[in-house]
Design an enzyme around this catalytic site. Structure first.
Site, PDB file in Angstrom:
ATOM      1  N   ASP A 100      22.464 -20.771 -14.054  1.00  0.00           N
ATOM      2  CA  ASP A 100      23.028 -20.380 -12.749  1.00  0.00           C
ATOM      3  C   ASP A 100      24.534 -20.097 -12.847  1.00  0.00           C
ATOM      4  O   ASP A 100      25.017 -19.093 -12.318  1.00  0.00           O
ATOM      5  CB  ASP A 100      22.809 -21.488 -11.706  1.00  0.00           C
ATOM      6  CG  ASP A 100      21.383 -21.491 -11.159  1.00  0.00           C
ATOM      7  OD1 ASP A 100      20.730 -20.430 -11.179  1.00  0.00           O
ATOM      8  OD2 ASP A 100      20.929 -22.558 -10.703  1.00  0.00           O
ATOM      9  N   MET A 112      27.157 -16.688  -2.515  1.00  0.00           N
ATOM     10  CA  MET A 112      25.934 -16.946  -3.303  1.00  0.00           C
ATOM     11  C   MET A 112      24.674 -16.651  -2.494  1.00  0.00           C
ATOM     12  O   MET A 112      23.616 -16.422  -3.059  1.00  0.00           O
ATOM     13  CB  MET A 112      25.905 -18.394  -3.786  1.00  0.00           C
ATOM     14  CG  MET A 112      26.813 -18.669  -4.959  1.00  0.00           C
ATOM     15  SD  MET A 112      26.362 -20.264  -5.672  1.00  0.00           S
ATOM     16  CE  MET A 112      27.673 -20.462  -6.851  1.00  0.00           C
ATOM     17  N   SER A 166       9.906 -17.408  -3.870  1.00  0.00           N
ATOM     18  CA  SER A 166      10.670 -17.088  -5.081  1.00  0.00           C
ATOM     19  C   SER A 166      10.494 -15.623  -5.493  1.00  0.00           C
ATOM     20  O   SER A 166       9.379 -15.092  -5.498  1.00  0.00           O
ATOM     21  CB  SER A 166      10.236 -17.999  -6.233  1.00  0.00           C
ATOM     22  OG  SER A 166      10.890 -17.571  -7.418  1.00  0.00           O
ATOM     23  N   LEU A 167      11.618 -15.005  -5.860  1.00  0.00           N
ATOM     24  CA  LEU A 167      11.588 -13.610  -6.310  1.00  0.00           C
ATOM     25  C   LEU A 167      11.460 -13.537  -7.837  1.00  0.00           C
ATOM     26  O   LEU A 167      11.279 -12.459  -8.393  1.00  0.00           O
ATOM     27  CB  LEU A 167      12.875 -12.894  -5.867  1.00  0.00           C
ATOM     28  CG  LEU A 167      13.129 -12.894  -4.346  1.00  0.00           C
ATOM     29  CD1 LEU A 167      14.504 -12.332  -4.017  1.00  0.00           C
ATOM     30  CD2 LEU A 167      12.045 -12.093  -3.627  1.00  0.00           C
ATOM     31  N   SER A 168      11.532 -14.703  -8.494  1.00  0.00           N
ATOM     32  CA  SER A 168      11.527 -14.710  -9.959  1.00  0.00           C
ATOM     33  C   SER A 168      10.242 -14.142 -10.577  1.00  0.00           C
ATOM     34  O   SER A 168      10.325 -13.421 -11.575  1.00  0.00           O
ATOM     35  CB  SER A 168      11.781 -16.130 -10.482  1.00  0.00           C
ATOM     36  OG  SER A 168      13.075 -16.525 -10.119  1.00  0.00           O
ATOM     37  N   ASN A 204      17.859 -25.362 -14.638  1.00  0.00           N
ATOM     38  CA  ASN A 204      17.075 -24.320 -13.944  1.00  0.00           C
ATOM     39  C   ASN A 204      16.155 -23.559 -14.899  1.00  0.00           C
ATOM     40  O   ASN A 204      15.351 -22.745 -14.466  1.00  0.00           O
ATOM     41  CB  ASN A 204      17.975 -23.344 -13.172  1.00  0.00           C
ATOM     42  CG  ASN A 204      18.579 -22.288 -14.081  1.00  0.00           C
ATOM     43  OD1 ASN A 204      18.820 -22.529 -15.262  1.00  0.00           O
ATOM     44  ND2 ASN A 204      18.819 -21.110 -13.546  1.00  0.00           N
ATOM     45  N   LYS A 215      15.844 -29.381  -9.441  1.00  0.00           N
ATOM     46  CA  LYS A 215      16.803 -29.057 -10.510  1.00  0.00           C
ATOM     47  C   LYS A 215      17.463 -30.290 -11.148  1.00  0.00           C
ATOM     48  O   LYS A 215      17.766 -30.292 -12.337  1.00  0.00           O
ATOM     49  CB  LYS A 215      17.884 -28.113  -9.978  1.00  0.00           C
ATOM     50  CG  LYS A 215      17.387 -26.688  -9.758  1.00  0.00           C
ATOM     51  CD  LYS A 215      18.544 -25.774  -9.383  1.00  0.00           C
ATOM     52  CE  LYS A 215      18.035 -24.376  -9.069  1.00  0.00           C
ATOM     53  NZ  LYS A 215      19.118 -23.433  -8.782  1.00  0.00           N
ATOM     54  N   GLY A 250      24.835 -28.571  -5.579  1.00  0.00           N
ATOM     55  CA  GLY A 250      24.368 -28.248  -6.927  1.00  0.00           C
ATOM     56  C   GLY A 250      24.857 -26.892  -7.404  1.00  0.00           C
ATOM     57  O   GLY A 250      25.298 -26.750  -8.551  1.00  0.00           O
ATOM     58  N   ALA A 251      24.799 -25.888  -6.531  1.00  0.00           N
ATOM     59  CA  ALA A 251      25.215 -24.539  -6.936  1.00  0.00           C
ATOM     60  C   ALA A 251      26.710 -24.517  -7.231  1.00  0.00           C
ATOM     61  O   ALA A 251      27.170 -23.818  -8.140  1.00  0.00           O
ATOM     62  CB  ALA A 251      24.868 -23.538  -5.849  1.00  0.00           C
TER      63      ALA A 251
HETATM   64  P1  NAP Z   1      22.833 -28.221  -2.082  1.00  0.00           P
HETATM   65  O1  NAP Z   1      22.998 -28.897  -3.373  1.00  0.00           O
HETATM   66  O2  NAP Z   1      21.907 -28.783  -1.066  1.00  0.00           O
HETATM   67  O3  NAP Z   1      24.312 -28.092  -1.419  1.00  0.00           O
HETATM   68  C1  NAP Z   1      24.477 -27.526  -0.154  1.00  0.00           C
HETATM   69  C2  NAP Z   1      25.961 -27.308   0.140  1.00  0.00           C
HETATM   70  O4  NAP Z   1      26.071 -26.592   1.384  1.00  0.00           O
HETATM   71  C3  NAP Z   1      26.755 -28.596   0.315  1.00  0.00           C
HETATM   72  O5  NAP Z   1      28.092 -28.366  -0.049  1.00  0.00           O
HETATM   73  C4  NAP Z   1      26.644 -28.829   1.847  1.00  0.00           C
HETATM   74  O6  NAP Z   1      27.689 -29.611   2.370  1.00  0.00           O
HETATM   75  C5  NAP Z   1      26.791 -27.406   2.348  1.00  0.00           C
HETATM   76  N1  NAP Z   1      26.179 -27.173   3.650  1.00  0.00           N
HETATM   77  C6  NAP Z   1      24.850 -26.973   3.918  1.00  0.00           C
HETATM   78  N2  NAP Z   1      24.686 -26.765   5.236  1.00  0.00           N
HETATM   79  C7  NAP Z   1      25.922 -26.848   5.815  1.00  0.00           C
HETATM   80  C8  NAP Z   1      26.389 -26.726   7.140  1.00  0.00           C
HETATM   81  N3  NAP Z   1      25.580 -26.465   8.154  1.00  0.00           N
HETATM   82  N4  NAP Z   1      27.715 -26.862   7.382  1.00  0.00           N
HETATM   83  C9  NAP Z   1      28.555 -27.118   6.352  1.00  0.00           C
HETATM   84  N5  NAP Z   1      28.171 -27.241   5.056  1.00  0.00           N
HETATM   85  C10 NAP Z   1      26.872 -27.107   4.796  1.00  0.00           C
HETATM   86  O7  NAP Z   1      22.349 -26.693  -2.256  1.00  0.00           O
HETATM   87  P2  NAP Z   1      22.696 -25.715  -3.494  1.00  0.00           P
HETATM   88  O8  NAP Z   1      21.609 -25.774  -4.489  1.00  0.00           O
HETATM   89  O9  NAP Z   1      24.097 -26.003  -3.904  1.00  0.00           O
HETATM   90  O10 NAP Z   1      22.580 -24.265  -2.800  1.00  0.00           O
HETATM   91  C11 NAP Z   1      23.572 -23.809  -1.899  1.00  0.00           C
HETATM   92  C12 NAP Z   1      23.398 -22.329  -1.593  1.00  0.00           C
HETATM   93  O11 NAP Z   1      23.555 -21.550  -2.763  1.00  0.00           O
HETATM   94  C13 NAP Z   1      22.005 -21.974  -1.025  1.00  0.00           C
HETATM   95  O12 NAP Z   1      22.174 -21.029   0.010  1.00  0.00           O
HETATM   96  C14 NAP Z   1      21.309 -21.323  -2.198  1.00  0.00           C
HETATM   97  O13 NAP Z   1      20.335 -20.356  -1.783  1.00  0.00           O
HETATM   98  C15 NAP Z   1      22.489 -20.627  -2.881  1.00  0.00           C
HETATM   99  N6  NAP Z   1      22.216 -20.375  -4.316  1.00  0.00           N
HETATM  100  C16 NAP Z   1      22.177 -19.073  -4.720  1.00  0.00           C
HETATM  101  C17 NAP Z   1      21.923 -18.789  -6.047  1.00  0.00           C
HETATM  102  C18 NAP Z   1      21.873 -17.353  -6.497  1.00  0.00           C
HETATM  103  O14 NAP Z   1      21.297 -17.088  -7.571  1.00  0.00           O
HETATM  104  N7  NAP Z   1      22.478 -16.437  -5.764  1.00  0.00           N
HETATM  105  C19 NAP Z   1      21.688 -19.835  -6.969  1.00  0.00           C
HETATM  106  C20 NAP Z   1      21.752 -21.164  -6.517  1.00  0.00           C
HETATM  107  C21 NAP Z   1      22.007 -21.429  -5.165  1.00  0.00           C
HETATM  108  P3  NAP Z   1      27.573 -31.228   2.425  1.00  0.00           P
HETATM  109  O15 NAP Z   1      27.908 -31.717   1.039  1.00  0.00           O
HETATM  110  O16 NAP Z   1      28.567 -31.645   3.432  1.00  0.00           O
HETATM  111  O17 NAP Z   1      26.148 -31.552   2.810  1.00  0.00           O
END
Ligand code: NAP
Length: 285
Positions: A107, A227, A20-22, A92, A71, A135-136
């Site tokens: 977020d 993201m 975590s970078l927080s 979050n 979360k 979730g994102a």
């Molecule tokens: P999550 O709830 O686990 O959801 C993951 C999503 O990615 C789902 O839609 C999943 O599809 C899809 N996915 C994962 N691997 C895949 C693959 N190989 N091929 C196709 N689809 C794939 O995770 P999350 O919390 O939403 O986070 C998602 C991303 O957002 C992460 O990379 C996280 O680091 C980033 N994020 C960034 C910030 C920021 O501050 N910049 C904040 C939050 C999250 P399925 O539904 O089909 O499994």
């Protein structure tokens, strides 16, 4: 940073939490503002979540961030949820309000702040394409709806998850039209109608491309937001660059969600650019 008898604790719970970078961003901001707080990481395994929350309450921490995988799982332990957390189905940021834990989600609003700051993009009346339905995506789409988005296309690997997400969000946000597409390839044709494409999936973290998606024929006015922020240029962003589109990675969202969480605990947004500089200094080491 001098820790005294009066110093209050803020932290982050996650598993793992070492990446975590927080802590770096938040401690830099606390120090700059002269706030008598310290921000510490707590690694909490999923099975220990309930005990950890009870412990944080017993210790009287001022608040904490919540990251993967807790979360959604923390929700039953909150005494109250903000509207953003309810709409996102995730917490979050938690504030200790006289012994009551209030769950927030920064977020989604962090995403919108980053779109404005990093891409000069206002979601109001816009058409947006979303990759992913996790979730994102939920928190981000809810915030885009609150900011006036007119139409949102959602493409996800698992279509049923995207459909469930739309069911949930359309019962709360009536002004936005939602369209679910069958996979990423189906989105390519729709991009000509879009002002912005956002990747909310984890695709790109290992330099993977979005399967089936092409940016070749999109209007030059469409912007691209990923993201993912490590790596700083995913194949999707490299693709956007090669066809002349404006783009941004998710570092601005990470910073903005942190600034909004800081404001919830401390009562003011930290000086502009401070968290970004702290991250830059860390990454250049
Ligand atoms: P999550 O709830 O686990 O959801 C993951 C999503 O990615 C789902 O839609 C999943 O599809 C899809 N996915 C994962 N691997 C895949 C693959 N190989 N091929 C196709 N689809 C794939 O995770 P999350 O919390 O939403 O986070 C998602 C991303 O957002 C992460 O990379 C996280 O680091 C980033 N994020 C960034 C910030 C920021 O501050 N910049 C904040 C939050 C999250 P399925 O539904 O089909 O499994």
């Amino acid at each position: 940073m001098l820790i005294r008898g009066t110093t209050k604790i803020i932290g982050i719970i996650g598993y793992p939490v070492q990446h975590s970078l927080s802590p770096v961003m938040q401690n830099a901001a606390l120090q700059a503002c002269g706030a008598d707080f310290v921000y510490v990481p707590f690694e909490v395994k999923p099975d220990d979540l309930e005990n950890a929350i009870k412990g944080l309450k017993g210790l009287g921490v001022a608040g904490f961030n919540v990251t993967v995988p807790h979360k959604t799982a923390v929700i039953p332990f909150m005494d109250e949820l903000s509207e953003c957390a309810e709409a996102a189905g995730a917490v979050n940021t938690v504030k200790n309000d006289n012994g009551r834990f209030i769950g927030y989600n920064t977020d989604g609003d962090g995403l919108v702040m980053s779109l404005i700051n990093d891409l000069a993009f206002d979601p109001n009346k816009s058409t947006i394409a979303i990759l992913g339905a996790g979730g994102a995506a939920q928190g981000g789409i809810a915030a885009l709806c609150r900011s006036g988005a007119k139409r949102i296309y959602i493409a996800n690997r698992s279509k049923d998850k995207a459909e469930k997400l739309v069911q949930l969000l359309s019962s709360r946000y009536f002004e936005t039209e939602f369209i679910v597409l069958d996979g990423f390839e189906a989105l390519t044709d729709k991009l000509v109608h879009c002002d912005l494409l956002i990747n909310t999936t984890a695709i790109g973290m290992k330099y993977e491309s979005i399967p089936g998606l092409s940016l070749k024929n999109v209007p030059k006015t469409m912007k691209v937001y990923d993201m993912v922020y490590v790596p700083s240029e995913t194949p999707l962003l490299g693709n956007a660059l090669s066809v002349g589109l404006s783009y941004s990675n998710g570092q601005g969202m990470l910073i903005a969600q942190g600034e909004l969480a800081f404001a919830i605990w401390i009562g003011k947004i930290p000086p502009s650019g401070l968290m970004r500089s702290a991250l830059k200094a860390l990454c250049s080491k």
